[in-house]
Design a protein around this motif. Structure first.
Motif, PDB file in Angstrom:
ATOM      1  N   TRP A 177     -35.890  16.573 -14.381  1.00 19.14           N
ATOM      2  CA  TRP A 177     -34.373  16.653 -14.675  1.00 19.14           C
ATOM      3  C   TRP A 177     -33.689  16.408 -16.057  1.00 19.14           C
ATOM      4  O   TRP A 177     -32.784  17.605 -16.461  1.00 19.14           O
ATOM      5  N   GLU A 178     -34.847  16.216 -16.678  1.00 27.79           N
ATOM      6  CA  GLU A 178     -34.232  16.271 -18.077  1.00 27.79           C
ATOM      7  C   GLU A 178     -33.617  17.184 -18.919  1.00 27.79           C
ATOM      8  O   GLU A 178     -33.282  18.175 -19.641  1.00 27.79           O
ATOM      9  N   SER A 181     -31.066  19.400 -17.819  1.00 27.58           N
ATOM     10  CA  SER A 181     -30.265  18.881 -18.371  1.00 27.58           C
ATOM     11  C   SER A 181     -30.002  19.810 -19.411  1.00 27.58           C
ATOM     12  O   SER A 181     -29.034  20.034 -19.926  1.00 27.58           O
ATOM     13  N   ARG A 184     -29.103  23.168 -19.057  1.00 27.20           N
ATOM     14  CA  ARG A 184     -27.566  23.163 -19.198  1.00 27.20           C
ATOM     15  C   ARG A 184     -26.419  22.913 -20.101  1.00 27.20           C
ATOM     16  O   ARG A 184     -25.743  24.141 -20.264  1.00 27.20           O
ATOM     17  N   GLU A 199     -28.457  13.182  -7.607  1.00 25.55           N
ATOM     18  CA  GLU A 199     -28.551  14.422  -8.332  1.00 25.55           C
ATOM     19  C   GLU A 199     -27.066  14.898  -8.443  1.00 25.55           C
ATOM     20  O   GLU A 199     -26.502  15.783  -9.188  1.00 25.55           O
ATOM     21  N   THR A 202     -23.551  14.963 -10.500  1.00 24.85           N
ATOM     22  CA  THR A 202     -24.343  15.211 -11.695  1.00 24.85           C
ATOM     23  C   THR A 202     -23.663  16.778 -11.942  1.00 24.85           C
ATOM     24  O   THR A 202     -23.750  16.415 -13.468  1.00 24.85           O
ATOM     25  N   CYS A 203     -23.814  17.609 -11.069  1.00 27.69           N
ATOM     26  CA  CYS A 203     -23.540  18.986 -10.954  1.00 27.69           C
ATOM     27  C   CYS A 203     -22.118  19.233 -11.484  1.00 27.69           C
ATOM     28  O   CYS A 203     -21.302  18.444 -11.358  1.00 27.69           O
TER      29      CYS A 203
END
Lengths: 269, 290
Positions: A177-178, A181, A184, A199, A202-203
């Motif tokens: 996930w990090e 991110s 992103r 999850e 957080t989008c």
């Protein structure tokens, strides 16, 4: 008309025999956005993603990826996409480096750039120590990191992740996930399908598919405000919109193969 | 830069290399090739040969040598091709089909990889030729390699077409029993279509009878029974394309054949390009369906 969005679909439809898998989906995903596609099993998420990857021809409507029509310019679309599938799509009798080399060739990287791109991907996935080991000796988390690094190897503009964190332990999930991110933060557009609602929360924006129809699109905050109100979670919204009914499906050919593989598989792998 | 659409040499090479690497790392395949050769050529060949004596002047082990090579090629090609079923559902093929790489080149790499493995596996029985008293000249060996390579391409292609029609796979047994063994047994590999089978104590065949037999296409050497397969079995052997490839191989290695040479050469020369077209088409189909 020029279309600048990362993804744009207009009345996109697809049917398998009698089953209308996707009906009249019109969707926009903006460049640099982190978009989550939600939906119960069989809602049409995979069909939509397969259409965008030019694996299926649309039966109706149109779709564009960064301005390229998926039906008319499949090759241009393919070059712009990086994809991570739900189950590993690796050759587990080859090493990480060999898998990455194949990818570099398939995406037409010039010979002189291949070795460097492969090394960079290995480093990005933190697999330097294991790079020369056969992938079959890898844990699920290592395979997922390798696949993500591979999907990025040819500098795609849109990353499609099919349930990227499924089956990982909390450490592996957090680590992956990090990594996602950080992409992103660098401005990558990400389209992710998921069943993991925290999850999705957080989008930037979320789209909910049900029975082939896009029933809601918006930021998590907007969807909560419109459908649940104060104190609700995205999960409450999801259940409110799609109901509590179980969506049992028959095992697909892939499910059968995966379970065969788990039972030990066979030498032809 | 690219004169032929669909032909990307780097893609062909990398897909070929993948198949060869997988083969090199999977020692069970090499072991299978050696054990198959020992079972069929040495044990069955010499064992049954002790009872049969000669077929058309060749010992039984010599007679089935091309058949054992064919069997190794069949297994190698099918194993390589059938792996696609895995590959498509839980392996690398999904990554390949969403890439911009041309499918024709992917298929060519796969075919050449399968044929290369078939070639290596097909060479194993040559190591046993001194044991069964066959002398293979360099020219015959090189010609045999050409025939084996053609067989490898054709059978890998046939396997790819088969694999593209199978959705799931729960064991190689069905392929072995349902595809490889029928093709093997019905290719004239272990029994002659017709001919003279020699036995101990039979009188030599008189010269005039030998001439008459030759006019019928039966080559009598030494003394023995004149045998002919039942018609239904003949039909199956004639219908099996592998029969013609095997017949060519036997002609190259033993200077003996039972089928029309023109047909033999026709199959050897024409089936590889057909296999390329059919398997590229089959793989393309695999990419557009789930």
């Amino acid at each position: 008309m020029t279309r600048k969005n990362a993804v744009e679909t207009a009345g996109l439809s697809h049917r398998y025999g009698d089953v209308q898998a996707l009906s009249e989906v019109s969707l926009e995903i903006y460049e640099g956005e982190f978009f989550a596609l939600l939906g119960p099993n069989g809602a049409g998420k995979t069909t939509l993603v397969n259409l965008l990857m030019t694996l299926l021809p649309p039966d109706g409507g149109q779709a564009w990826v960064l301005g390229h029509d998926v039906a008319k310019q499949p090759e241009a679309v393919r070059r712009l996409l990086g994809v991570v599938f739900q189950d590993p799509a690796l050759d587990d009798r080859l090493t990480a480096v060999e898998n990455l080399e194949i990818h570099a060739v398939l995406y037409g990287l010039p010979r002189r750039r291949r070795a460097e791109a492969v090394q960079r991907a290995v480093a990005w996935a933190a697999l330097e120590e294991a790079a020369k080991r056969l992938v079959r000796t890898y844990s699920g988390g290592m395979k997922r990191r390798l696949e993500l690094a591979r999907a990025l190897l040819h500098d795609p503009r849109l990353l499609i992740l099919d349930e990227p964190t499924i089956g990982l332990d909390p450490q592996g999930r957090l680590n992956l996930w990090e990594r996602i991110s950080s992409l992103r933060a660098n401005g990558m557009t990400v389209l992710m399908t998921t069943h993991n609602l925290p999850e999705a929360e957080t989008c930037d924006r979320v789209g909910i598919l049900d029975r082939g129809k896009l029933i809601a699109v918006g930021s998590p905050g907007e969807l909560i405000a419109a459908n649940g109100g104060e104190g609700a979670t995205l999960e409450d919204v999801f259940i409110a919109l799609t109901g509590r009914q179980l969506r049992d499906e028959n095992a697909t050919a892939r499910d059968l193969m995966v379970s065969f593989a788990r039972r030990g598989g066979e030498h032809t792998r | 830069m690219n004169l032929l659409p669909g032909i990307a040499p780097a893609v062909i090479l990398v897909m070929w290399r993948r198949e060869v690497l997988r083969y090199v790392r999977d020692t069970s395949q090499l072991f299978g090739g050696i054990s198959r050769t020992i079972l069929w050529l040495v044990i069955l060949g010499l064992g049954l040969g002790a009872a049969l004596r000669e077929i058309e002047g060749y010992t039984y082990a010599q007679f089935i040598l091309p058949g054992v090579i064919t069997l190794n090629v069949l297994f190698a090609s099918m194993q390589c091709a059938i792996a696609l079923i895995w590959d498509r559902q839980v392996g690398l093929l999904r990554e390949v089909v969403i890439s911009p790489a041309p499918m024709l080149s992917v298929a060519l790499g796969k075919l050449l990889g399968g044929a290369t493995i078939a070639l290596v596996q097909g060479i194993i029985p040559f190591l046993f030729t001194p044991l069964i008293g066959v002398e293979v000249t360099l020219a015959a060996f090189l010609l045999a390699l050409v025939v084996i390579f053609s067989m490898g391409i054709t059978l890998t292609g046939a396997g790819i077409v088969l694999a593209s029609r199978l959705r799931t796979f729960e064991g190689f047994g069905a392929i072995s029993n349902g595809v490889i063994q029928p093709l093997y047994f019905l290719s004239g590999s272990i029994f002659p279509l017709r001919g003279v089978v020699g036995g101990v104590g039979f009188l030599d065949i008189p010269e005039h009878l030998r001439v008459e037999l030759r006019q019928l296409g039966i080559y009598a050497i030494g003394g023995g029974w004149v045998v002919q397969l039942p018609v239904w079995l003949q039909v199956l052997v004639y219908a099996n394309p592998v029969s013609y490839m095997l017949d060519t191989l036997r002609f190259v290695l033993l200077d003996f054949r039972q089928l029309p040479l023109a047909l033999d050469l026709g199959v050897i020369l024409l089936s590889p390009p057909l296999a390329v077209i059919a398997s590229a088409h089959a793989m393309k189909r695999m990419t557009t369906s789930r």
